[in-house]
Design a protein around this motif. Structure first.
Motif, short mmCIF file in Angstrom:
data_model
loop_
_atom_site.label_atom_id
_atom_site.label_comp_id
_atom_site.label_asym_id
_atom_site.label_seq_id
_atom_site.Cartn_x
_atom_site.Cartn_y
_atom_site.Cartn_z
N ILE A 223 -33.39 17.58 25.31
CA ILE A 223 -34.30 16.77 24.79
C ILE A 223 -32.92 16.10 23.37
O ILE A 223 -33.29 15.19 23.19
CB ILE A 223 -35.44 17.21 24.79
CG1 ILE A 223 -36.33 16.23 24.84
CG2 ILE A 223 -35.60 18.41 23.33
CD1 ILE A 223 -36.95 15.30 25.81
N THR A 224 -32.71 17.23 22.38
CA THR A 224 -31.89 16.92 21.43
C THR A 224 -31.20 16.40 21.75
O THR A 224 -30.24 14.89 20.61
CB THR A 224 -31.46 17.91 20.44
OG1 THR A 224 -32.55 19.31 20.37
CG2 THR A 224 -30.70 17.70 19.31
N GLU A 225 -30.33 16.39 23.13
CA GLU A 225 -29.02 15.74 23.40
C GLU A 225 -29.51 14.04 23.68
O GLU A 225 -29.16 13.00 23.12
CB GLU A 225 -28.34 16.71 24.12
CG GLU A 225 -26.81 15.56 24.23
CD GLU A 225 -26.04 16.21 24.89
OE1 GLU A 225 -24.88 16.37 25.99
OE2 GLU A 225 -26.45 18.11 25.40
N ALA A 226 -30.79 14.43 24.55
CA ALA A 226 -31.09 12.60 24.95
C ALA A 226 -31.55 11.97 23.84
O ALA A 226 -31.24 10.76 23.74
CB ALA A 226 -32.31 13.04 26.36
N TYR A 227 -32.10 12.46 22.87
CA TYR A 227 -32.77 11.98 21.40
C TYR A 227 -31.06 10.66 21.00
O TYR A 227 -31.44 10.18 19.74
CB TYR A 227 -33.24 12.15 20.63
CG TYR A 227 -32.91 12.11 19.45
CD1 TYR A 227 -34.26 11.08 19.48
CD2 TYR A 227 -32.53 12.21 18.49
CE1 TYR A 227 -34.75 10.88 17.76
CE2 TYR A 227 -33.13 12.37 17.48
CZ TYR A 227 -33.72 10.52 16.45
OH TYR A 227 -33.87 10.38 15.57
N GLU A 228 -29.94 11.46 20.58
CA GLU A 228 -28.90 11.47 19.89
C GLU A 228 -28.22 10.65 20.93
O GLU A 228 -27.65 9.20 20.60
CB GLU A 228 -28.13 12.57 19.63
CG GLU A 228 -28.63 13.54 19.01
CD GLU A 228 -28.64 13.11 17.51
OE1 GLU A 228 -28.03 12.48 16.73
OE2 GLU A 228 -29.62 14.18 16.28
N LEU A 229 -28.26 10.61 22.35
CA LEU A 229 -27.55 9.44 23.02
C LEU A 229 -28.25 8.43 23.09
O LEU A 229 -27.78 7.28 23.34
CB LEU A 229 -27.41 10.06 24.46
CG LEU A 229 -26.17 8.62 25.36
CD1 LEU A 229 -25.39 9.08 24.79
CD2 LEU A 229 -26.08 10.27 26.77
N ALA A 230 -29.83 8.55 23.08
CA ALA A 230 -30.07 7.42 23.20
C ALA A 230 -29.82 6.44 21.87
O ALA A 230 -30.03 5.27 21.58
CB ALA A 230 -31.60 7.99 23.20
N LYS A 231 -29.93 7.06 20.61
CA LYS A 231 -30.08 6.83 19.31
C LYS A 231 -28.65 6.03 19.14
O LYS A 231 -28.73 4.83 18.54
CB LYS A 231 -29.64 7.80 18.18
CG LYS A 231 -30.08 7.27 16.50
CD LYS A 231 -30.54 8.10 15.85
CE LYS A 231 -29.68 9.81 15.58
NZ LYS A 231 -30.20 10.47 14.83
N LYS A 232 -27.50 6.76 19.94
CA LYS A 232 -26.33 6.32 20.10
C LYS A 232 -25.67 4.73 20.77
O LYS A 232 -25.41 4.53 19.82
CB LYS A 232 -24.94 7.19 20.37
CG LYS A 232 -23.73 7.03 20.19
CD LYS A 232 -22.78 8.02 20.62
CE LYS A 232 -21.57 8.03 20.16
NZ LYS A 232 -20.92 8.87 21.13
N PHE A 233 -27.24 4.87 21.90
CA PHE A 233 -26.43 3.86 22.71
C PHE A 233 -27.41 2.17 22.04
O PHE A 233 -27.03 1.79 22.48
CB PHE A 233 -27.48 3.91 24.79
CG PHE A 233 -26.98 2.44 24.92
CD1 PHE A 233 -26.44 2.63 25.79
CD2 PHE A 233 -28.69 1.95 25.12
CE1 PHE A 233 -26.42 1.13 26.74
CE2 PHE A 233 -28.59 0.86 25.92
CZ PHE A 233 -27.36 0.29 27.14
N ASP A 234 -28.88 2.82 21.39
CA ASP A 234 -29.73 2.06 20.87
C ASP A 234 -28.52 1.44 19.56
O ASP A 234 -29.28 -0.23 19.03
CB ASP A 234 -31.14 2.05 20.54
CG ASP A 234 -31.81 2.72 21.79
OD1 ASP A 234 -31.06 1.43 22.56
OD2 ASP A 234 -32.60 3.46 21.97
N ALA A 235 -27.64 1.83 19.69
CA ALA A 235 -26.84 1.18 17.99
C ALA A 235 -25.86 0.31 18.24
O ALA A 235 -26.12 -1.03 17.86
CB ALA A 235 -26.48 2.22 17.41
N ASP A 236 -26.15 0.76 19.65
CA ASP A 236 -24.69 -0.78 20.36
C ASP A 236 -24.44 -0.60 21.41
O ASP A 236 -23.74 -0.69 22.07
CB ASP A 236 -23.50 -0.67 19.59
CG ASP A 236 -22.20 -0.90 20.08
OD1 ASP A 236 -22.49 -2.36 20.27
OD2 ASP A 236 -21.30 -0.97 19.67
N PRO A 237 -25.79 -1.37 21.49
CA PRO A 237 -26.22 -1.25 23.63
C PRO A 237 -25.26 -2.51 24.19
O PRO A 237 -25.06 -2.78 23.42
CB PRO A 237 -28.01 -2.19 24.04
CG PRO A 237 -28.28 -2.91 22.13
CD PRO A 237 -27.51 -2.13 21.00
#
Length: 265
Positions: A223-237
């Motif tokens: 869930i931590t990895e999911a959160y970090e990846l989602a944050k990274k994607f949303d920064a530059d979708p």
């Protein structure tokens, strides 16, 4: 009684094919055709028997007989009760027979005419590639490649969810296989592609699966990895197919829709 007899004959034919006893399968099919020349199931089964026989020893007469029977089967389709069999699927068998007989132009023409929802794009592209016609091949192979990615996504996610509903730990193995597949099609492992949004969601699902089997530490990691990846994607979708391997730049302008929410988060 007739229906039962036909069913038994078809089962015997299928068993011969399963055992790779194609001569016996042909003999049994010929007996069935003499007795029931206008029965769709018999004619269709016999057509496939000759197709298998042709693929085994490449005798052209077997291919011609197979295609003749497939055309007869089309005229008998009104008897057919199997919704997965229709005129297009039978014509595609005819086209494949021509390809296997090295009559490539005939085969490609038939497959093109019946390329509903790109079902034949892989075969058409492969045939063009074998004919050393790369430009013609690329169009079909790129469409097939994108369909392959989409089909893999839905198939493996579906398998993971089925296992999860059955409380089978293989749900986690299927989900991880899909996550690794997403990574395998990235041009650059450090870049962000559209699949990373799906991967973030998949990791969140994996966390739920892990927790449901009492693997709480692993669940927290996912869930931590999911959160970090989602944050990274949303920064530059990214909602095109850019960054996916084996696609030339001119093929990456399309838009990807997922229906999973405005953001990965």
């Amino acid at each position: 009684r007739q229906s039962e007899n036909i069913g038994n004959r078809i089962e015997r034919i299928k068993q011969f094919v399963f055992d790779k006893e194609f001569d016996e399968a042909v003999l049994e099919a010929e007996k069935a055709l003499k007795k029931y020349p206008n029965n769709f199931e018999i004619v269709y089964t016999a057509a496939k028997v000759y197709m298998f026989k042709f693929s085994e020893n490449k005798g052209e007469r077997f291919m011609l007989k197979s295609n003749e029977l497939f055309r007869d089967a089309i005229s008998l389709l009104y008897q057919n009760k199997d919704s997965s069999i229709n005129e297009a699927t039978i014509l595609n068998y005819i086209g494949q027979n021509y390809l296997n007989a090295q009559q490539t132009e005939k085969g490609i023409e038939i497959l093109k005419q019946n390329n509903i929802c790109d079902i034949n794009s892989a075969r058409i592209g492969f045939a063009y590639a074998m004919q050393k016609q790369p430009e013609e091949a690329k169009t079909y192979l790129h469409r097939s490649y994108m369909n392959l990615i989409n089909g893999t996504l839905h198939t493996m996610a579906g398998i993971a969810f089925v296992y999860a509903q059955q409380k089978d730990e293989r749900c986690m193995e299927a989900a991880m296989w899909l996550a690794n597949f997403f990574d395998s099609i990235k041009e650059d492992e450090d870049s962000i592609i559209f699949m990373d949004k799906l991967k973030a969601i998949l990791f969140a699902e994996l966390a739920v699966m892990k927790a449901s089997f009492g693997k709480l530490a692993e669940a927290e990691a996912y869930i931590t990895e999911a959160y970090e990846l989602a944050k990274k994607f949303d920064a530059d979708p990214l909602y095109t197919t850019q960054g996916i391997k084996f696609l030339p730049e001119e093929e990456t302008a399309g838009i990807s829709l997922d229906g999973l929410g405005e953001t990965a988060m």
